[in-house]
Write an enzyme that holds these catalytic residues in place. Sequence first.
Site, PDB file in Angstrom:
ATOM      1  CG  ASP A   1       5.602  36.408  65.617  1.00  0.00           C
ATOM      2  OD1 ASP A   1       6.197  37.500  65.626  1.00  0.00           O
ATOM      3  OD2 ASP A   1       6.187  35.323  65.712  1.00  0.00           O
TER       4      ASP A   1
ATOM      5  CE  LYS B   1       9.266  36.699  66.225  1.00  0.00           C
ATOM      6  NZ  LYS B   1       9.083  35.298  65.860  1.00  0.00           N
TER       7      LYS B   1
ATOM      8  CB  CYS C   1       6.919  32.739  68.434  1.00  0.00           C
ATOM      9  SG  CYS C   1       7.318  32.328  66.715  1.00  0.00           S
TER      10      CYS C   1
END
Length: 295
Positions: free
Chosen positions: A118, A179, A212
């Site tokens: 990310d 995602k 994450c």
Amino acid sequence: MAAAEPGAAPGGGSCAPAGGGSVPVLFCFSVFARPASVPLGAGYELLIQKFLSLYGDQIDMHRKFVVQLFAEEWSQYIDLPKGFLVNERCKVRLVPLQIQITTLGNLTPSSTVFFCCDMQERFRPAIKYFGDIISVGQRLLQGARLLGIPVIVTEQYPKGLGSTVQEIDLTGAKLVLPKTKFSMVLPEVEAALAEIPGVRSIVLFGVETHVCIQQTALELIGRGLEVHIVADATSSRSMMDRMFALERLARTGIIVTTSEAILLQLVADKEHPKFKEIQNLIKASAPESGLLSKV
């Protein structure tokens, strides 16, 4: 979690089931015994998954285990027979072996995959030292290309948060996947890992450390993989969140390390054919941001 090699099946092995349905199984671990059901024809992997779903909060993933089946003919447990399939009501147990597995943290290119999490444009103004972790992340991806290491990249809700920043070159990445789940461990990622023979170690970096990165790392060690988090390529909006996440993860056996340590461990020898190129990468960019003083 690793399990001992199942032994030979008594009486010439087990028979494959003829149809569908489910079978009751008693799952035993430590002092616990819980009845459940599994699909007719379930094998070793499904039994392991069921143990994890029933007892995951009690299982120490850094121990070695063996799965055993209660054998009526012997009136005791035996190691799960090779090729075993559940075709009738039975009782199984998960037994921890006495020797603790030591996490050595050795890295080799052939058994390593890089996870880039990310690193997206919308995070730029919010994440502490974002420019520095971009620089280090790019260096890691260049090293991965030089050493032939597969790279898996995720982007959290790219429709709203943008794509991976332009400074990071994703050329040759095995998978670039959008995602919404915080963890990178998606079905597509698991399928990609299954296609890579001998994967043992994951090198993980990106944002955010306490969300994450943390959730990805915990899921990966839950699947028996060794995880290396690159501290100088991992950050959060809050340095307190980052610090406590790294401390928590280190206590679970995850290895918190640096990009230079990772790259030099992967080449391992000055005589490695890619050593000079890796050395040049390290010399080219080494931000002194103070990020590592806040680990």
